[in-house]
Design an enzyme around this catalytic site. Structure first.
Site, PDB file in Angstrom:
ATOM      1  N   LYS A  37       0.993  -1.354  -0.090  1.00 21.12           N
ATOM      2  CA  LYS A  37      -0.009  -0.186   0.046  1.00 21.12           C
ATOM      3  C   LYS A  37       1.037   1.164  -0.204  1.00 21.12           C
ATOM      4  O   LYS A  37       1.654   1.347   0.847  1.00 21.12           O
ATOM      5  CB  LYS A  37      -0.849  -0.093   1.437  1.00 21.12           C
ATOM      6  CG  LYS A  37      -1.936   1.121   1.276  1.00 21.12           C
ATOM      7  CD  LYS A  37      -2.837   1.037   2.529  1.00 21.12           C
ATOM      8  CE  LYS A  37      -2.418   1.766   3.659  1.00 21.12           C
ATOM      9  NZ  LYS A  37      -2.383   3.146   3.582  1.00 21.12           N
ATOM     10  N   ASP A  66      -3.222   4.400  -2.133  1.00 20.55           N
ATOM     11  CA  ASP A  66      -4.115   4.788  -1.179  1.00 20.55           C
ATOM     12  C   ASP A  66      -4.210   6.364  -1.494  1.00 20.55           C
ATOM     13  O   ASP A  66      -3.640   6.975  -0.305  1.00 20.55           O
ATOM     14  CB  ASP A  66      -3.627   4.059  -0.011  1.00 20.55           C
ATOM     15  CG  ASP A  66      -4.791   4.425   1.202  1.00 20.55           C
ATOM     16  OD1 ASP A  66      -5.964   4.908   0.812  1.00 20.55           O
ATOM     17  OD2 ASP A  66      -4.464   4.537   2.258  1.00 20.55           O
ATOM     18  N   LEU A  67      -4.927   6.760  -2.121  1.00 16.65           N
ATOM     19  CA  LEU A  67      -5.025   8.263  -2.268  1.00 16.65           C
ATOM     20  C   LEU A  67      -6.228   8.756  -1.905  1.00 16.65           C
ATOM     21  O   LEU A  67      -6.468   9.909  -1.674  1.00 16.65           O
ATOM     22  CB  LEU A  67      -4.782   8.857  -3.728  1.00 16.65           C
ATOM     23  CG  LEU A  67      -3.269   8.203  -4.494  1.00 16.65           C
ATOM     24  CD1 LEU A  67      -3.462   9.024  -5.968  1.00 16.65           C
ATOM     25  CD2 LEU A  67      -2.146   8.846  -3.648  1.00 16.65           C
ATOM     26  N   LYS A  68      -7.133   8.119  -1.553  1.00 13.36           N
ATOM     27  CA  LYS A  68      -8.502   8.374  -0.733  1.00 13.36           C
ATOM     28  C   LYS A  68      -8.943   9.485  -1.724  1.00 13.36           C
ATOM     29  O   LYS A  68      -9.440  10.811  -1.080  1.00 13.36           O
ATOM     30  CB  LYS A  68      -8.424   8.794   0.593  1.00 13.36           C
ATOM     31  CG  LYS A  68      -8.058   7.393   1.456  1.00 13.36           C
ATOM     32  CD  LYS A  68      -8.186   7.729   2.776  1.00 13.36           C
ATOM     33  CE  LYS A  68      -7.817   6.541   3.643  1.00 13.36           C
ATOM     34  NZ  LYS A  68      -6.386   6.087   3.587  1.00 13.36           N
ATOM     35  N   ASP A  71     -13.782  14.207  -5.259  1.00 13.30           N
ATOM     36  CA  ASP A  71     -14.059  15.474  -5.912  1.00 13.30           C
ATOM     37  C   ASP A  71     -15.033  15.407  -6.999  1.00 13.30           C
ATOM     38  O   ASP A  71     -15.817  14.140  -6.461  1.00 13.30           O
ATOM     39  CB  ASP A  71     -12.570  15.712  -6.728  1.00 13.30           C
ATOM     40  CG  ASP A  71     -12.477  17.296  -6.824  1.00 13.30           C
ATOM     41  OD1 ASP A  71     -13.376  17.966  -7.444  1.00 13.30           O
ATOM     42  OD2 ASP A  71     -11.370  17.734  -6.687  1.00 13.30           O
ATOM     43  N   PRO A  73     -17.268  14.332 -10.038  1.00 12.48           N
ATOM     44  CA  PRO A  73     -17.021  13.156 -10.867  1.00 12.48           C
ATOM     45  C   PRO A  73     -16.383  13.528 -12.262  1.00 12.48           C
ATOM     46  O   PRO A  73     -15.095  12.554 -12.227  1.00 12.48           O
ATOM     47  CB  PRO A  73     -18.565  12.794 -11.328  1.00 12.48           C
ATOM     48  CG  PRO A  73     -19.377  13.346 -10.332  1.00 12.48           C
ATOM     49  CD  PRO A  73     -18.732  14.599  -9.808  1.00 12.48           C
ATOM     50  N   ASN A  74     -16.193  14.593 -12.834  1.00 15.31           N
ATOM     51  CA  ASN A  74     -15.273  14.758 -13.832  1.00 15.31           C
ATOM     52  C   ASN A  74     -13.787  14.825 -13.358  1.00 15.31           C
ATOM     53  O   ASN A  74     -13.058  14.380 -14.244  1.00 15.31           O
ATOM     54  CB  ASN A  74     -15.672  16.202 -14.468  1.00 15.31           C
ATOM     55  CG  ASN A  74     -14.905  16.302 -15.977  1.00 15.31           C
ATOM     56  OD1 ASN A  74     -14.991  15.468 -16.736  1.00 15.31           O
ATOM     57  ND2 ASN A  74     -14.426  17.332 -15.896  1.00 15.31           N
ATOM     58  N   THR A 122     -11.734   5.518  10.398  1.00 15.06           N
ATOM     59  CA  THR A 122     -11.723   5.116  11.538  1.00 15.06           C
ATOM     60  C   THR A 122     -11.285   6.162  12.645  1.00 15.06           C
ATOM     61  O   THR A 122     -11.360   5.995  13.847  1.00 15.06           O
ATOM     62  CB  THR A 122     -10.776   3.907  11.886  1.00 15.06           C
ATOM     63  OG1 THR A 122      -9.488   3.977  11.122  1.00 15.06           O
ATOM     64  CG2 THR A 122     -11.195   2.308  11.173  1.00 15.06           C
ATOM     65  N   GLY A 211       1.102  -2.514   8.552  1.00 15.15           N
ATOM     66  CA  GLY A 211       2.184  -1.371   8.366  1.00 15.15           C
ATOM     67  C   GLY A 211       3.209  -1.532   9.339  1.00 15.15           C
ATOM     68  O   GLY A 211       4.033  -2.441   9.110  1.00 15.15           O
ATOM     69  N   ARG A 212       3.359  -0.939  10.518  1.00 11.19           N
ATOM     70  CA  ARG A 212       4.407  -0.968  11.376  1.00 11.19           C
ATOM     71  C   ARG A 212       4.893  -2.314  11.985  1.00 11.19           C
ATOM     72  O   ARG A 212       5.982  -2.528  12.154  1.00 11.19           O
ATOM     73  CB  ARG A 212       4.185  -0.111  12.449  1.00 11.19           C
ATOM     74  CG  ARG A 212       4.366   1.520  11.877  1.00 11.19           C
ATOM     75  CD  ARG A 212       3.661   2.586  12.893  1.00 11.19           C
ATOM     76  NE  ARG A 212       2.131   2.487  12.713  1.00 11.19           N
ATOM     77  CZ  ARG A 212       1.447   3.184  13.545  1.00 11.19           C
ATOM     78  NH1 ARG A 212       1.827   4.179  14.348  1.00 11.19           N
ATOM     79  NH2 ARG A 212       0.181   2.925  13.523  1.00 11.19           N
TER      80      ARG A 212
END
Ligand code: C5P
Length: 234
Positions: A37, A66-68, A71, A73-74, A122, A211-212
């Site tokens: 990720k 993982d850019l979340k 914006d 739709p276009n 979360t 991750g860690r």
């Protein structure tokens, strides 16, 4: 589950600031996890070239970008079109913007890039949900957004282990990608509600983000192997 299948379910979160550090971890994790990720910190610092580098140098490792994204739709379509050229397997978008936004992403992504919908962060508790203007509980929002993700044709959702039961009900066929995983006995760090790999898989997670517990281990491959073993025996 076989070791290979378990490996495919393990996603290592590479939260590092430089391409050098990311490539170093990739070289040590290839063959030990299915996917990396790569997120905003690295992407903002190094740009899309780091994603291409990881894919070119370590083709066995899939990439979860993982850019979340969130914006109109276009603009989302444009971002997804650009992302398609990077060779990532998954990309995250926020589910909160509704079905039309998610559908636009799914249409633009095509076959190779899976859209993962982030239900509720979360880090957002009930108060944060109220402050954001929601009248539903966080758990209800998660379930509703998982349904939206299913209706829009997303590949999966990102949710916490605690929400898996509701998500499995709302979107049984979607991938359920779950962060906040700690092997039994591990340091939980700043995560508040954690689950062990075996419990998360038993509760319906299809992929675990770790991750860690991997990236700070003295032997990252060994740490990943141990988590794979726990997934395989779940
Ligand atoms: O080091 P750790 O295992 O806690 O890392 C978890 C990863 O999953 C981090 O990249 C974190 O940003 C991400 N994440 C999370 N909780 C979410 C969504 C993503 O911990 N709800």
């Amino acid at each position: 589950m076989t070791t290979d299948a378990a490996k495919g379910r393990l996603i290592a979160a590479i939260d590092v600031p430089t391409a050098t550090a990311a490539l170093d971890l990739a070289s040590r994790l290839e063959g030990h996890v299915g996917m990396l990720k790569l997120g905003l910190q690295l992407f903002v610092a190094e740009g899309p070239s780091v994603i291409r580098q990881v894919r070119e140098q370590f083709p066995e490792l899939e990439v979860f970008l993982d850019l979340k994204l969130h914006d109109i739709p276009n603009t989302m379509r444009g971002a997804i079109r650009s992302a398609r050229t990077l060779g990532a397997r998954f990309i995250t978008v926020h589910a909160g913007s509704g079905i039309a936004h998610l559908k636009a992403c799914v249409e633009e992504a095509g076959e190779d890039l899976g859209i993962l919908a982030v239900t509720v962060l979360t880090s957002q508790d009930e108060q944060a949900c109220r402050e954001a203007g929601h009248t539903r509980s966080a758990a209800d929002l998660v379930a509703m957004r998982a349904e939206c993700a299913r209706e829009a044709g997303c590949a999966g959702v990102v949710c916490s282990g605690q929400e898996l039961a509701r998500v499995c009900e709302a979107a049984p066929d979607l991938f359920k990608v779950v962060p906040g995983i700690r092997p039994a006995g591990a340091d939980i760090g700043d995560q508040k509600r954690v689950m062990t790999p075996a419990v998360a898989i038993g509760a319906g997670a299809t992929h675990l983000v770790v991750g860690r517990p991997i990236t700070t281990a003295s032997d990252v491959a060994l740490a990943a192997d141990e988590i794979v073993r726990q997934i395989a025996s779940a």
